[in-house]
Design an enzyme around this catalytic site. Sequence first.
Site, PDB file in Angstrom:
ATOM      1  N   ASN A   4       0.809  -1.213   0.000  1.00  0.00           N
ATOM      2  CA  ASN A   4       0.000   0.000   0.000  1.00  0.00           C
ATOM      3  C   ASN A   4       0.847   1.270   0.000  1.00  0.00           C
ATOM      4  OD1 ASN A   4      -2.396   1.736   1.903  1.00  0.00           O
ATOM      5  ND2 ASN A   4      -2.880   0.700  -0.012  1.00  0.00           N
ATOM      6  N   SER A  14      -2.224  -4.211   1.128  1.00  0.00           N
ATOM      7  CA  SER A  14      -2.012  -4.185  -0.314  1.00  0.00           C
ATOM      8  C   SER A  14      -2.621  -2.947  -0.960  1.00  0.00           C
ATOM      9  CB  SER A  14      -2.643  -5.431  -0.944  1.00  0.00           C
ATOM     10  OG  SER A  14      -2.487  -5.452  -2.344  1.00  0.00           O
ATOM     11  N   PRO A  79       0.263   3.533  11.512  1.00  0.00           N
ATOM     12  CA  PRO A  79       1.407   4.419  11.743  1.00  0.00           C
ATOM     13  C   PRO A  79       1.285   5.743  11.002  1.00  0.00           C
ATOM     14  CG  PRO A  79       2.168   2.181  11.417  1.00  0.00           C
ATOM     15  CD  PRO A  79       0.687   2.176  11.114  1.00  0.00           C
ATOM     16  N   ASP A 118     -10.572   5.715   0.975  1.00  0.00           N
ATOM     17  CA  ASP A 118     -10.496   6.028   2.394  1.00  0.00           C
ATOM     18  C   ASP A 118     -10.833   7.506   2.599  1.00  0.00           C
ATOM     19  OD1 ASP A 118      -8.168   6.380   0.866  1.00  0.00           O
ATOM     20  OD2 ASP A 118      -6.842   6.200   2.594  1.00  0.00           O
ATOM     21  N   GLU A 316      -7.023  16.912  -7.455  1.00  0.00           N
ATOM     22  CA  GLU A 316      -7.126  15.487  -7.131  1.00  0.00           C
ATOM     23  C   GLU A 316      -8.543  14.960  -7.364  1.00  0.00           C
ATOM     24  OE1 GLU A 316      -6.182  12.991  -3.075  1.00  0.00           O
ATOM     25  OE2 GLU A 316      -7.339  14.844  -2.924  1.00  0.00           O
TER      26      GLU A 316
END
Length: 356
Positions: A4, A14, A79, A118, A316
């Site tokens: 990822n 992934s 993280p 996400d 974007e």
Amino acid sequence: HMLNGNRIYYQNRSQPPLLALMVDAIYEYEARNTSYITSHIEYLDILQHEYQWWMDTQAVIVDGYTLNMYHINASSPRPEGYTHDEEIVAHLNMNVSRIISEVAVYSSLRSGAESGMDYTSRWCLHRYCNHDLSNIDTINVVPVELNAFMYALEVTLAKLFSVAAAVAAGFDEQVRIFTTAANDRLIAMEQILWDERASKWRDYDLTNTRQLNETETVASYLPLWLLPYNRTRGEMVLHALNSSGLMFVGGVSTSNVNDSQQWDFPNAWPPVQYVLSRAALKYNDTAIGQYVVHNITQTYINAAYIGLNQSGYMHEKYNVLHVGQFGDGGFYKPQTGFGWSNGVALSFLHDHGQWL
């Protein structure tokens, strides 16, 4: 699998399995030159390992049919979003009526990130995300587009191993395995994910053992891009898309849910515009296919051109309600640049410039 990101903590996470489409695109660009495959047989080994990783770690059986889902087990924050994830769990712990555990939230956050979307209402309970994402439930959703990607991976492996088998011994078994796997997945998607009445595919809710039909999402139409050509079904799906309420003057909205998540209303993402245009182009021999291709390509070029002139940037994502305005939502500042925005604009201009 394809990590990822290029950091060690992404080793169990992934990207969506799209590498096979890239390998196949090069093979087609090389005019189906057999030597491209035979001289790069390691590509097939990489794709086969990717496939096996998905089947070993993120497969689920629903009513006897094997499908795939995004499911990363985790017991700690991501993280790359540590503070954000800790805050979500803190909010969760203040809710005395909570029905999701900390581990489930941590797992669903990573799984939602793995999906590339996400985040979106598709991954939340009741198909609407709390402002703090404390009701995220990705690990209980079987997504339609992932299974279309897996079907394409199976078909591509069968195809390219067949190319190798034509000139060398030892590949016939792989051809058989992946041809069977692709056929089995088609049946599974038909039985579990296809909604005949609505003429679209639906995500599946593992908790309540049913299709999710509360909201509209572009995911319901993405499989048309990769599944086999079927004129009758293609027309049905494209008509459903056209009447879905997702097509706006500024592009195709990712969903009809306005919950401040960036993969929801009112955002139009360039990769989604591209995939839907390719799905419609596949049915360019139909009136609805031609209409949807023209609509999607023109609205995107309008948004990109107006946005570039007004702001000086490609964005974007775009706002479907205000042509050229950048999209918003999520947990980071809207990005400019932007690789896929430029790529989709160039692709549309190259392929459809005669009418744009």
